[in-house]
Design a protein around this motif. Sequence first.
Motif, PDB file in Angstrom:
ATOM      1  N   SER A  41       0.838  -1.201   0.000  1.00 53.66           N
ATOM      2  CA  SER A  41       0.000   0.000   0.000  1.00 53.66           C
ATOM      3  C   SER A  41       0.873   1.251   0.000  1.00 53.66           C
ATOM      4  O   SER A  41       1.847   1.347   0.753  1.00 53.66           O
ATOM      5  N   GLY A  42       0.522   2.216  -0.860  1.00 52.96           N
ATOM      6  CA  GLY A  42       1.287   3.454  -0.953  1.00 52.96           C
ATOM      7  C   GLY A  42       2.508   3.358  -1.832  1.00 52.96           C
ATOM      8  O   GLY A  42       3.263   4.332  -1.958  1.00 52.96           O
ATOM      9  N   HIS A  43       2.712   2.208  -2.468  1.00 47.35           N
ATOM     10  CA  HIS A  43       3.865   1.995  -3.334  1.00 47.35           C
ATOM     11  C   HIS A  43       3.411   1.730  -4.767  1.00 47.35           C
ATOM     12  O   HIS A  43       2.251   1.381  -5.022  1.00 47.35           O
ATOM     13  N   ASP A  90      -1.337   3.099  -5.139  1.00 49.06           N
ATOM     14  CA  ASP A  90      -1.471   4.501  -4.742  1.00 49.06           C
ATOM     15  C   ASP A  90      -2.369   5.193  -5.760  1.00 49.06           C
ATOM     16  O   ASP A  90      -2.125   5.115  -6.964  1.00 49.06           O
ATOM     17  N   ASP A 112       8.247   3.944  -3.166  1.00 48.90           N
ATOM     18  CA  ASP A 112       7.302   4.673  -2.330  1.00 48.90           C
ATOM     19  C   ASP A 112       6.750   5.818  -3.178  1.00 48.90           C
ATOM     20  O   ASP A 112       7.511   6.643  -3.709  1.00 48.90           O
ATOM     21  N   LYS A 114       5.528   8.529  -2.596  1.00 44.49           N
ATOM     22  CA  LYS A 114       5.926   9.891  -2.197  1.00 44.49           C
ATOM     23  C   LYS A 114       7.185  10.337  -2.920  1.00 44.49           C
ATOM     24  O   LYS A 114       7.460  11.532  -3.028  1.00 44.49           O
TER      25      LYS A 114
END
Length: 342
Positions: A41-43, A90, A112, A114
């Motif tokens: 998750s988030g990657h 994401d 990631d 971000k």
Amino acid sequence: MATSSALPATSREWHLVARPNGWPVPSDFALRETPVAEPASGHILVRNLFMSVDPYMRGRMNDTKSYVPPFQLDQPMQGGAVGEVVASQDERFAVGDHVLHPLGWREYADVDAKHATKVDGELAPLSAYLGVLGMPGLTAYAGLLEVASFKEGDAVFVSGAAGAVGSQVGQIARLKGASRVIGSAGSDEKVKWLVEELGFDAAFNYKNGPVLEQLRAAAPDGIDVYFDNVGGEHLEAAISTLNVHGRATICGMIAAYNDTEPTPGPRNMAMIIGKRLQLKGVLVGDHYGMQQQFTGEVAGWLASGELKYNETVVEGIENGVDAFLGMLRGQNTGKMVVSLGK
């Protein structure tokens, strides 16, 4: 989870397996296979299309404290890369998006989200985001305009002028109204490219004679700004040639990156006092606030043909270390990139 197709079982990636002593050698590196997994998750999972090899990476191979942590042994190395999202966890990224991220030196990267930035392949070729529109380009832009406080009418000297950063510094100076732009490079062919293709007023091959003699001949009225990618003899020559209140941006010192003993400093440092010179280092991470201004202006120059760039492209991840070593030896004109396949 969004996935474009079945993922491969493994990905090849370059690991540092020994810390170089002096010049790196191929046995300091190993190309290894690692499993490919679905991203958490988030990657996002990115299939890298181009990866960057840059001079600063040599410093990360030493186990010394610096502005960026050293590469870890038996771990994948890192560096700029552009690729295609093949799986996403994401919502900001969809399969098929092209992204810039810091996990190069491998075929597939679990990133990631971000640390990923969407890039537009319609605005410029994807590889350009590793060079002219990427970290080297912003380094050139900020290093000249902000760090060196360039102003119209300045005479500018750039060392390593045929590299990814130097070639852009010289052109930006010309476009911003420099009175004279001078470059040094390591071959007659590169010198010809600087003058005939990029519009430098003068350039010289530093291997053809003492740098100071050649610089004085190319800049009879002195220089106001020096952009240093090399250090050593070039920096000493620039200090001698800078005019009163001259400014120098210290970006790199590639001449000393593979030295095993401390490099002697310039012998003419006392001139800094009388000339009231400013010598200031540049790290691109300090200047991300200029990113939007930089991208807009440089993209405009690229579209109009006012700014040109060159890439030296090496095919295949298996040749990544050869590309890196070749870049350290000056075998590139413009940005050195490694293509990992379409």
